[in-house]
Design a protein around this motif. Structure first.
Motif, short mmCIF file in Angstrom:
data_model
loop_
_atom_site.label_atom_id
_atom_site.label_comp_id
_atom_site.label_asym_id
_atom_site.label_seq_id
_atom_site.Cartn_x
_atom_site.Cartn_y
_atom_site.Cartn_z
N SER A 42 0.68 -1.20 0.02
CA SER A 42 -0.05 -0.11 -0.14
C SER A 42 1.04 1.40 -0.07
O SER A 42 0.37 2.30 -0.30
CB SER A 42 -1.04 -0.04 1.16
N THR A 43 2.13 1.20 0.59
CA THR A 43 3.02 2.33 0.51
C THR A 43 3.56 2.62 -1.03
O THR A 43 3.83 3.76 -1.53
CB THR A 43 4.24 2.31 1.29
N PHE A 46 2.12 5.20 -3.10
CA PHE A 46 2.31 6.58 -2.83
C PHE A 46 3.57 6.97 -3.11
O PHE A 46 3.90 7.97 -3.75
CB PHE A 46 2.40 6.66 -1.20
N LYS A 49 3.56 7.72 -7.03
CA LYS A 49 2.77 8.85 -7.23
C LYS A 49 4.00 10.05 -7.29
O LYS A 49 3.98 10.94 -8.10
CB LYS A 49 1.58 9.02 -6.44
N ILE A 50 4.65 9.98 -6.01
CA ILE A 50 5.44 11.30 -5.85
C ILE A 50 6.66 11.10 -7.01
O ILE A 50 7.04 12.18 -7.54
CB ILE A 50 6.19 10.82 -4.33
N LEU A 53 5.35 12.40 -10.06
CA LEU A 53 5.20 13.83 -10.07
C LEU A 53 6.38 14.39 -10.34
O LEU A 53 6.84 15.46 -10.99
CB LEU A 53 4.64 14.10 -8.62
N ARG A 56 7.88 14.19 -13.89
CA ARG A 56 7.28 15.18 -14.77
C ARG A 56 8.05 16.65 -14.42
O ARG A 56 8.10 17.41 -15.11
CB ARG A 56 6.01 15.06 -14.95
N LEU A 57 7.77 16.80 -13.33
CA LEU A 57 8.49 18.18 -12.64
C LEU A 57 9.85 18.44 -13.20
O LEU A 57 10.15 19.41 -13.41
CB LEU A 57 8.39 18.20 -11.03
N TYR A 207 3.66 22.96 -16.07
CA TYR A 207 2.83 23.18 -14.60
C TYR A 207 3.04 24.70 -14.16
O TYR A 207 3.91 25.44 -14.18
CB TYR A 207 3.62 22.25 -13.51
N VAL A 216 8.04 23.92 -3.79
CA VAL A 216 7.36 22.73 -4.36
C VAL A 216 8.56 21.51 -3.97
O VAL A 216 8.25 20.43 -3.69
CB VAL A 216 6.68 22.69 -5.55
N ALA A 219 9.23 20.81 -0.52
CA ALA A 219 8.42 19.89 0.28
C ALA A 219 8.27 18.62 -0.30
O ALA A 219 8.24 17.51 0.36
CB ALA A 219 7.12 20.49 -0.04
N LEU A 220 8.62 18.54 -1.63
CA LEU A 220 8.42 17.20 -2.50
C LEU A 220 9.59 16.14 -2.18
O LEU A 220 9.27 14.99 -1.84
CB LEU A 220 7.73 17.46 -3.96
N ARG A 223 10.03 14.39 1.10
CA ARG A 223 9.05 13.37 1.32
C ARG A 223 9.24 12.22 0.54
O ARG A 223 8.92 10.91 1.00
CB ARG A 223 7.67 13.93 0.92
N THR A 227 9.82 8.56 2.16
CA THR A 227 9.17 7.30 1.72
C THR A 227 9.76 6.27 1.20
O THR A 227 9.64 4.97 1.43
CB THR A 227 7.93 7.79 0.80
N PHE A 230 11.52 4.33 4.07
CA PHE A 230 9.99 3.52 4.64
C PHE A 230 9.88 2.45 3.91
O PHE A 230 9.85 1.37 4.34
CB PHE A 230 8.95 4.51 4.82
N HIS B 11 0.32 7.53 2.75
CA HIS B 11 1.15 6.50 2.94
C HIS B 11 0.86 5.07 3.08
O HIS B 11 1.53 4.00 2.38
CB HIS B 11 1.74 6.81 4.34
N GLN B 12 -0.66 4.80 3.41
CA GLN B 12 -1.08 3.54 3.66
C GLN B 12 -1.76 2.82 2.50
O GLN B 12 -1.76 1.86 2.30
CB GLN B 12 -1.81 3.52 4.83
N PRO B 40 -2.48 22.38 -16.10
CA PRO B 40 -1.69 21.45 -15.15
C PRO B 40 -1.14 22.29 -13.87
O PRO B 40 -0.57 23.25 -14.15
CB PRO B 40 -0.51 20.97 -15.99
N VAL B 44 1.72 22.86 -3.07
CA VAL B 44 2.04 22.37 -1.84
C VAL B 44 0.92 22.77 -1.00
O VAL B 44 0.46 23.89 -0.94
CB VAL B 44 3.27 22.97 -1.33
N PHE B 67 0.34 17.29 -0.97
CA PHE B 67 0.57 17.98 -2.35
C PHE B 67 -0.71 17.54 -3.13
O PHE B 67 -1.33 16.64 -3.07
CB PHE B 67 1.80 17.32 -3.12
#
Lengths: 288, 95
Positions: A42-43, A46, A49-50, A53, A56-57, A207, A216, A219-220, A223, A227, A230, B11-12, B40, B44, B67
């Motif tokens: 399940s992680t 996530f 996705k990051i 992101l 592409r960023l 974007y 951005v 912060a990103l 994270r 993750t 983790f 996260h989960q 697009p 944050v 985000f």
């Protein structure tokens, strides 16, 4: 060849007890495996996705300018090495240790932060000067405090120019029966590692970044790195319990095989003893 | 009114994956709303309430920050923690 009946009986009983223990351990590991596998599965979305992101960023802005993408001039390479605290899980730690030895021999400047008692004990014995730090007795906890602290530490030290590059070495979970040591780049970040294809890179998306592009990234990126640690820890736990489950399953089977072959021997010996006794009685009677 | 796909991922697990009409969320410089066919964007988010509108119904959830990304009518909200959505309680929540 009169076998000792009493000794045989004792052995059969003790093997029966061992079997009970290994079976219980197998079941405990199976339950833990399910738990960690669930967390891992399940992680992953996530992180993906990051990662998407960021990928592409990275194309659409000057992301490559960010210090986390730069290879510092100074410092030494670091390996974060994930092993288990406990044994009885087959060749799990042996494979990892073999791999870390290879890496240590290849690069004399490489230093290691180790997680898990098995890895620490090995390094302490054979490469004490190469071990930078060790973390043991995490006890299967996976609440993010340790992993976040670890990720933050790595990021700070990297930005301070202590490490020139950071890699993770952990048991990659392929299936319940298979896991293999995997070496993965952690820092500096590489746009290629975000899985952006050639095709996509030609059509970078423009974007809007709120509030500012710097913010951005600020912060990103942490994270993402948190993750990743983790998930690596979750994967280590998952692989450990999968290995232990398989090892204990084999041990239980061995006990069964051993038990049945010993029972066979016991019965043969018992029959032989009875036969001998009868012969003795019969020949004794004839002699009268 | 046009809808777009919104996914909320923690996260989960993925806790939300539905078509929505609009979403209002706490950007670092104030609340903002996103409707379908938005340009697009990557934003944050800080701690606060997110209002998800589906048709005429509004659902409010609280997030601990995160985000938001929107690209070709696919919205993704990444967050660490949230409350308010009927999340199927997982017995194996955290070890």
């Amino acid at each position: 060849m009169p076998e000792n009946l009493k000794a045989l009986r004792n052995r059969i009983r003790s093997i029966g007890k061992t079997k009970k223990i290994t079976r219980a351990m197998e079941m405990v590991s199976a339950a833990k495996l399910r738990k960690y596998e669930g967390v891992m599965k399940s992680t992953r979305p996530f992180l993906n996705k990051i990662q998407e992101l960021l990928g592409r960023l990275a194309l659409s802005t000057g992301a490559q300018e960010h210090p986390l993408f730069q290879r510092p001039e100074t410092g030494y390479p670091l390996l974060v090495f994930f092993t288990s605290d406990k044994g009885l899980c087959g060749a799990f730690n042996a494979h990892l240790i073999k791999r870390v030895t290879r890496e240590l021999e290849k690069d004399p400047h490489l230093r290691v932060i180790v997680m898990g008692r098995k890895g620490r004990d090995f390094l302490r014995r054979h490469y004490p000067e190469r071990m930078e730090d060790s973390h043991v007795d995490l006890g299967g906890r996976l609440d993010g405090t340790w992993t976040d602290a670890m990720a933050n530490h790595l990021q700070e030290q990297f930005l301070a120019g202590v490490y020139s590059r950071i890699e993770l070495l952990y048991p990659h979970f392929v299936s319940t029966a298979v896991n293999r040591p995997m070496l993965q780049r952690y820092l500096p970040l590489e746009p290629a590692a975000f899985g952006v294809s050639e095709e996509e890179s030609s059509q970078a998306i423009d974007y809007i970044l709120e509030p500012t592009p710097e913010r951005v990234f600020e912060a990103l990126l942490p994270r993402f790195l948190q993750t990743k640690v983790f998930l690596t820890l979750a994967e280590t736990y998952t692989s450990e319990h999968a290995s232990r489950m398989m090892a204990m399953n084999n041990a239980t089977k061995n006990c069964e095989d051993l038990g049945s072959s010993l029972t066979l021997r016991l019965n043969k010996a018992r029959q032989a003893a009875i036969t001998t006794e009868i012969i003795e009685i019969v020949s004794g009677a004839e002699a009268l | 009114m046009a809808d777009y796909r919104l996914q909320i991922v923690t996260h989960q697990r993925t806790v939300f994956d539905k078509d929505v009409t609009s979403v209002t969320m706490p950007g670092e410089e104030g609340y903002f709303g996103v409707m379908a066919n938005h340009a697009p964007i990557i934003a944050v988010l800080k701690e606060g309430n997110v209002d998800i509108r589906i048709g005429k119904k509004t659902q409010r959830v609280w997030i601990s920050g995160g985000f938001f990304e929107m690209e070709s009518n696919r919205g993704t909200l990444l967050t660490d923690r949230l409350t308010g959505i009927d999340i199927p309680e997982d017995e194996e929540d955290q070890p």
